[in-house]
Motif scaffolding. Structure first.
Motif, PDB file in Angstrom:
ATOM      1  N   ILE A  20       0.952  -1.154   0.015  1.00 16.15           N
ATOM      2  CA  ILE A  20      -0.073   0.017   0.021  1.00 16.15           C
ATOM      3  C   ILE A  20       0.963   1.071  -0.061  1.00 16.15           C
ATOM      4  N   ALA A  21       0.777   2.279  -1.184  1.00 12.41           N
ATOM      5  CA  ALA A  21       1.524   3.327  -1.015  1.00 12.41           C
ATOM      6  C   ALA A  21       0.603   4.405  -0.360  1.00 12.41           C
ATOM      7  N   GLN A  22       1.106   5.227   0.610  1.00 14.52           N
ATOM      8  CA  GLN A  22       0.535   6.508   1.125  1.00 14.52           C
ATOM      9  C   GLN A  22       1.181   7.687   0.996  1.00 14.52           C
ATOM     10  N   ALA A  23       0.671   8.654   0.837  1.00 12.65           N
ATOM     11  CA  ALA A  23       1.348  10.148   0.746  1.00 12.65           C
ATOM     12  C   ALA A  23       1.959  10.314   2.016  1.00 12.65           C
ATOM     13  N   TYR A  24       3.412  10.733   1.997  1.00 11.12           N
ATOM     14  CA  TYR A  24       3.875  10.907   3.128  1.00 11.12           C
ATOM     15  C   TYR A  24       3.567  12.296   3.860  1.00 11.12           C
ATOM     16  N   ASP A  25       3.104  13.304   3.212  1.00 11.14           N
ATOM     17  CA  ASP A  25       2.556  14.640   3.862  1.00 11.14           C
ATOM     18  C   ASP A  25       0.921  14.388   4.109  1.00 11.14           C
ATOM     19  N   THR A  26       0.249  14.015   3.382  1.00 11.89           N
ATOM     20  CA  THR A  26      -1.100  14.124   3.557  1.00 11.89           C
ATOM     21  C   THR A  26      -1.909  12.869   4.266  1.00 11.89           C
ATOM     22  N   GLN A  27      -1.096  11.744   4.174  1.00 13.99           N
ATOM     23  CA  GLN A  27      -1.474  10.403   4.514  1.00 13.99           C
ATOM     24  C   GLN A  27      -2.634  10.035   3.704  1.00 13.99           C
ATOM     25  N   THR A  83       2.219  -7.957   4.404  1.00 15.38           N
ATOM     26  CA  THR A  83       1.857  -6.677   3.674  1.00 15.38           C
ATOM     27  C   THR A  83       2.671  -5.590   4.145  1.00 15.38           C
ATOM     28  N   LEU A  84       3.042  -4.754   3.223  1.00 12.76           N
ATOM     29  CA  LEU A  84       4.088  -3.344   3.333  1.00 12.76           C
ATOM     30  C   LEU A  84       3.221  -2.246   3.269  1.00 12.76           C
ATOM     31  N   LEU A  85       3.636  -1.298   3.775  1.00 15.02           N
ATOM     32  CA  LEU A  85       2.942  -0.031   3.899  1.00 15.02           C
ATOM     33  C   LEU A  85       4.045   0.929   3.489  1.00 15.02           C
ATOM     34  N   ILE A  86       4.200   1.547   2.356  1.00 16.56           N
ATOM     35  CA  ILE A  86       5.224   2.810   2.283  1.00 16.56           C
ATOM     36  C   ILE A  86       4.512   4.067   2.198  1.00 16.56           C
ATOM     37  N   LYS A  87       5.445   4.898   3.084  1.00 16.31           N
ATOM     38  CA  LYS A  87       4.854   6.457   2.729  1.00 16.31           C
ATOM     39  C   LYS A  87       5.765   7.040   1.885  1.00 16.31           C
ATOM     40  N   VAL A  88       5.354   7.600   0.853  1.00 11.50           N
ATOM     41  CA  VAL A  88       6.180   8.400  -0.084  1.00 11.50           C
ATOM     42  C   VAL A  88       5.612   9.742  -0.693  1.00 11.50           C
ATOM     43  N   LYS A  89       6.930  10.083  -1.041  1.00  7.49           N
ATOM     44  CA  LYS A  89       6.849  11.594  -1.576  1.00  7.49           C
ATOM     45  C   LYS A  89       6.375  11.266  -3.169  1.00  7.49           C
ATOM     46  N   GLN A  90       5.235  11.685  -3.449  1.00  6.72           N
ATOM     47  CA  GLN A  90       4.650  11.427  -4.852  1.00  6.72           C
ATOM     48  C   GLN A  90       4.617  12.549  -5.694  1.00  6.72           C
TER      49      GLN A  90
END
Length: 227
Positions: A20-27, A83-90
């Motif tokens: 799961i890819a999640q925005a680092y700033d806005t979640q 399962t992996l959750l990554i927080k990314v700068k998109q």
């Protein structure tokens, strides 16, 4: 990023890791995809998200063609280590439709799902058509030509491919360029519908053609007969 993460996952049990890819700033949850061991290794080494496409059966770097890269800032495994959750700068947007997140199609519990508007961004036309075919599998055949083709079954759908191939050949024989282009587009469209019906991404065809580079026609034919 820590390579210890690679050793934590039982790759013998899970060849593909849900991510799961999640925005680092806005979640905001941006997308869901899979990584194999190589994709995760590249992600950890480069800090840029790499995934494994089940439809194309190939490794892909998110944003490689569109420029919409995902820079990984944090990573979390769930309690079962599967399962992996990554927080990314998109960079740019995450979804091939041009939206920030792939999760834009709200489904109301008491209402039918609303048909989302489609926009074509940096992804190829073939990729966009393939995804449309997948969506139309559940659409009303009275409102969608693709859905009507899919509902009629293989015989009717493949008959259209044969018809379009014939029209393309006649156009080539007549030598009129505009007609050739028009009929080739019809043929490609109906071929992608047939591929989509069988869950084969058009990129798989590109990979097969790439595999044949450097082989003579005779060698390629002999390699098929060997199987």
């Amino acid at each position: 990023m820590s390579t210890e993460l690679l050793k934590t996952i039982d790759w013998g049990k899970f060849s593909l890791l849900p991510v799961i890819a999640q925005a680092y700033d806005t979640q905001e949850v941006l997308m869901f995809a899979y990584m194999n061991e190589e994709a995760l290794k590249l992600t950890l080494e480069t800090g840029i998200a790499h995934y494994f496409s089940r439809s194309r059966q190939t490794l892909w770097k998110k944003g490689e063609t569109s420029g919409h890269l995902q820079y990984v800032k944090e990573a979390y495994l769930d309690c079962d280590n599967d399962t992996l959750l990554i927080k990314v700068k998109q960079e740019g947007v995450a979804c091939h439709t041009g939206r920030m997140s792939c999760f834009f199609n709200r489904v109301d519990i008491d209402e039918a799902p609303k048909e989302p508007q489609k926009t074509i961004e940096a992804y190829s036309i073939a990729d966009t058509l393939y995804h449309i075919v997948q969506e139309r599998k559940h659409a009303d055949p009275k409102s969608s030509y693709v859905a009507s083709l899919l509902q009629k079954g293989d015989n009717s759908m493949l008959k259209k491919v044969v018809e379009e191939a014939g029209e393309f050949c006649f156009a080539c024989k007549d030598g009129e360029q505009e007609a050739i282009i028009y009929e080739a587009a019809d043929l490609m469209f109906h071929t992608i519908v047939a591929l989509g019906a069988k869950n084969i991404h058009p990129d798989r065809i590109k990979q097969e053609l790439k595999r044949r580079f450097g082989l003579s026609g005779i060698e390629e034919k002999n390699s098929r007969n060997a199987h």
